[in-house]
Design a protein around this motif. Structure first.
Motif, mmCIF file in Angstrom:
data_model
loop_
_atom_site.group_PDB
_atom_site.id
_atom_site.type_symbol
_atom_site.label_atom_id
_atom_site.label_comp_id
_atom_site.label_asym_id
_atom_site.label_seq_id
_atom_site.Cartn_x
_atom_site.Cartn_y
_atom_site.Cartn_z
ATOM 1 N N ILE A 1 50.490 58.951 38.681
ATOM 2 C CA ILE A 1 50.466 59.985 37.643
ATOM 3 C C ILE A 1 49.689 59.427 36.453
ATOM 4 O O ILE A 1 50.114 58.443 35.834
ATOM 5 C CB ILE A 1 51.885 60.439 37.254
ATOM 6 C CG1 ILE A 1 52.637 60.939 38.515
ATOM 7 C CG2 ILE A 1 51.812 61.541 36.189
ATOM 8 C CD1 ILE A 1 54.013 61.518 38.259
ATOM 9 N N SER A 2 48.549 60.041 36.176
ATOM 10 C CA SER A 2 47.586 59.469 35.230
ATOM 11 C C SER A 2 47.334 60.455 34.102
ATOM 12 O O SER A 2 46.743 61.511 34.310
ATOM 13 C CB SER A 2 46.281 59.151 35.976
ATOM 14 O OG SER A 2 46.552 58.312 37.099
ATOM 15 N N ALA A 3 47.821 60.116 32.904
ATOM 16 C CA ALA A 3 47.725 61.023 31.750
ATOM 17 C C ALA A 3 46.552 60.653 30.858
ATOM 18 O O ALA A 3 46.280 59.468 30.609
ATOM 19 C CB ALA A 3 49.025 60.968 30.936
ATOM 20 N N ASN A 4 45.853 61.697 30.385
ATOM 21 C CA ASN A 4 44.881 61.565 29.284
ATOM 22 C C ASN A 4 43.776 60.552 29.579
ATOM 23 O O ASN A 4 42.946 60.805 30.421
ATOM 24 C CB ASN A 4 45.633 61.282 27.981
ATOM 25 C CG ASN A 4 46.619 62.396 27.654
ATOM 26 O OD1 ASN A 4 46.337 63.557 27.942
ATOM 27 N ND2 ASN A 4 47.769 62.065 27.109
ATOM 28 N N HIS A 5 43.794 59.391 28.893
ATOM 29 C CA HIS A 5 42.701 58.423 29.083
ATOM 30 C C HIS A 5 42.929 57.527 30.299
ATOM 31 O O HIS A 5 42.114 56.641 30.556
ATOM 32 C CB HIS A 5 42.527 57.574 27.821
ATOM 33 C CG HIS A 5 43.693 56.676 27.556
ATOM 34 N ND1 HIS A 5 44.925 57.154 27.187
ATOM 35 C CD2 HIS A 5 43.822 55.339 27.650
ATOM 36 C CE1 HIS A 5 45.761 56.139 27.046
ATOM 37 N NE2 HIS A 5 45.119 55.029 27.324
ATOM 38 N N ILE A 6 44.003 57.754 31.040
ATOM 39 C CA ILE A 6 44.180 57.018 32.299
ATOM 40 C C ILE A 6 43.311 57.690 33.362
ATOM 41 O O ILE A 6 43.412 58.901 33.596
ATOM 42 C CB ILE A 6 45.656 56.979 32.734
ATOM 43 C CG1 ILE A 6 46.502 56.318 31.633
ATOM 44 C CG2 ILE A 6 45.791 56.225 34.067
ATOM 45 C CD1 ILE A 6 47.982 56.225 31.955
ATOM 46 N N VAL B 1 35.990 62.174 36.144
ATOM 47 C CA VAL B 1 35.006 62.572 35.142
ATOM 48 C C VAL B 1 35.555 62.249 33.749
ATOM 49 O O VAL B 1 36.706 62.569 33.446
ATOM 50 C CB VAL B 1 34.694 64.087 35.270
ATOM 51 C CG1 VAL B 1 33.677 64.522 34.224
ATOM 52 C CG2 VAL B 1 34.188 64.415 36.674
ATOM 53 N N ASN B 2 34.718 61.594 32.929
ATOM 54 C CA ASN B 2 35.132 61.191 31.583
ATOM 55 C C ASN B 2 34.380 62.000 30.522
ATOM 56 O O ASN B 2 33.215 62.348 30.712
ATOM 57 C CB ASN B 2 34.812 59.715 31.326
ATOM 58 C CG ASN B 2 35.572 58.779 32.249
ATOM 59 O OD1 ASN B 2 36.488 59.191 32.966
ATOM 60 N ND2 ASN B 2 35.187 57.509 32.230
ATOM 61 N N ILE C 1 42.070 52.685 32.950
ATOM 62 C CA ILE C 1 41.850 53.534 31.773
ATOM 63 C C ILE C 1 40.371 53.538 31.404
ATOM 64 O O ILE C 1 39.606 52.674 31.842
ATOM 65 C CB ILE C 1 42.687 53.064 30.552
ATOM 66 C CG1 ILE C 1 42.222 51.682 30.080
ATOM 67 C CG2 ILE C 1 44.170 53.048 30.880
ATOM 68 C CD1 ILE C 1 42.774 51.281 28.717
ATOM 69 N N THR C 2 39.982 54.521 30.594
ATOM 70 C CA THR C 2 38.611 54.515 30.080
ATOM 71 C C THR C 2 38.521 53.444 28.999
ATOM 72 O O THR C 2 39.401 53.327 28.150
ATOM 73 C CB THR C 2 38.228 55.886 29.483
ATOM 74 O OG1 THR C 2 39.190 56.251 28.465
ATOM 75 C CG2 THR C 2 38.214 56.967 30.554
ATOM 76 N N LEU D 1 39.205 60.933 27.169
ATOM 77 C CA LEU D 1 39.937 61.587 28.261
ATOM 78 C C LEU D 1 39.189 61.498 29.583
ATOM 79 O O LEU D 1 37.957 61.504 29.620
ATOM 80 C CB LEU D 1 40.147 63.069 27.937
ATOM 81 C CG LEU D 1 41.051 63.420 26.760
ATOM 82 C CD1 LEU D 1 41.064 64.944 26.568
ATOM 83 C CD2 LEU D 1 42.470 62.899 26.974
ATOM 84 N N SER D 2 39.975 61.462 30.667
ATOM 85 C CA SER D 2 39.421 61.417 32.018
ATOM 86 C C SER D 2 40.174 62.420 32.886
ATOM 87 O O SER D 2 41.378 62.628 32.699
ATOM 88 C CB SER D 2 39.599 60.006 32.581
ATOM 89 O OG SER D 2 38.955 59.892 33.835
#
Ligand code: MF3
Ligand code: CO
Ligand code: CO
Length: 264
Positions: free
Chosen positions: A73-78, A208-209, A225-226, A231-232
């Motif tokens: 589970i990858s939120a936001n910039h993850i 996609v970032n 993370i980015t 965000l990614s």
């Protein structure tokens, strides 16, 4: 790598993947109403694991190279491989849920983005683009094209909106094991790479970032993370190559393929 190293699957084997893919999609459908502000990613993981087991499957990620959970589970910039835990979701988050039930020995690998409450216009544009980029890659996955055509289609779709594709992770062959050949790069040149032939099965899963493509893996050994903390977003389908084009094994039976999800 040449085509000789790639497994090709029969009609019966496609049926095994159809069932595993459908369960992956049903699992992602099931979790939709639980993705709300305040819930922890650990709670979502418990629900996902319970659903997969109740339907006769085992989560492929559990114990995979030491990975501890039933989902990523990858939120936001993850970018990907976020480990579920005590982290609470907040209004405005965008999250990716990636699961792979193993059903009768077949691995169905899929992920979707979810909106937590009301994300920004920019976040929603990114999510839409990640979906469009995945679909552009899938539509290029037809007999006579090459893997380079798939990568080109993905990269072109992302970059035409000034987003970037992560180069450190790729899609993969999948079947009776989690990660097989071919590597499905999210960038490429038309006409280059392996030829696409009937009977291939692989995932298409571009990340996609908003900002730069660079990724960093945290000290837990998984969470990517980015580097610039922008965000990614990512979507993933498992597909099989047929005479009539790509068959998507992980389509939502409820039409919940991308957000916002209208749950009845
Ligand atoms: N499901 C991911 C993929 O799309 C792989 C996750 S491996 C894990 O290939 F160990 F991080 F769970
Ligand atoms: Co995958
Ligand atoms: Co996956």
């Amino acid at each position: 790598m040449n085509n000789k190293e790639i497994a090709l699957y029969s009609v019966d084997e496609f049926d095994g993947m159809r069932k595993a893919g459908r369960l992956a999609a049903e699992t992602l459908d099931y979790i939709t109403p639980f993705v709300v502000p305040g819930v922890t990613t650990g709670r979502l993981d418990e629900l996902l694991e319970e659903f997969m087991r109740d339907h006769g499957a085992v989560p492929a990620t559990l114990g995979y190279r030491g990975y501890p959970k039933a989902s990523c589970i990858s939120a936001n910039h993850i970018i990907c491989h976020g480990i579920p835990g005590d982290k609470k979701l907040y209004d405005g988050d965008i999250i990716n849920i990636d699961i792979t039930p193993i059903l009768d020995g077949w691995f169905g690998d899929s992920s979707r983005m979810y909106y937590v409450g009301a994300p920004s216009v920019k976040a929603k544009r990114l999510v839409q683009n990640a979906y469009d980029s995945m679909m552009a890659g899938i539509n290029a996955a037809k007999i006579g094209n090459t893997m380079g055509d798939v990568g080109y289609a993905i990269q072109h779709c992302a970059e035409k909106e000034r987003f970037s594709v992560v180069e450190d992770f790729c899609g993969h062959g999948v079947g009776r094991a989690f990660h097989l050949l071919p590597n499905v790069l999210n960038y490429g040149r038309k006409g280059e790479g392996m030829e696409i032939v009937e009977g291939m099965i692989f995932t298409v899963e571009p990340m996609v970032n908003i900002g730069k493509p660079d990724a960093l893996v945290l000290s837990d050994g998984w969470t990517a993370i980015t580097k610039d903390r922008t965000l990614s977003a990512q979507f993933e389908h498992t597909i099989g190559i047929t005479k009539n084009g790509p068959e998507i094994f992980t389509l939502s039976p409820k039409g919940l393929d991308f957000p916002p999800y209208q749950i009845k």
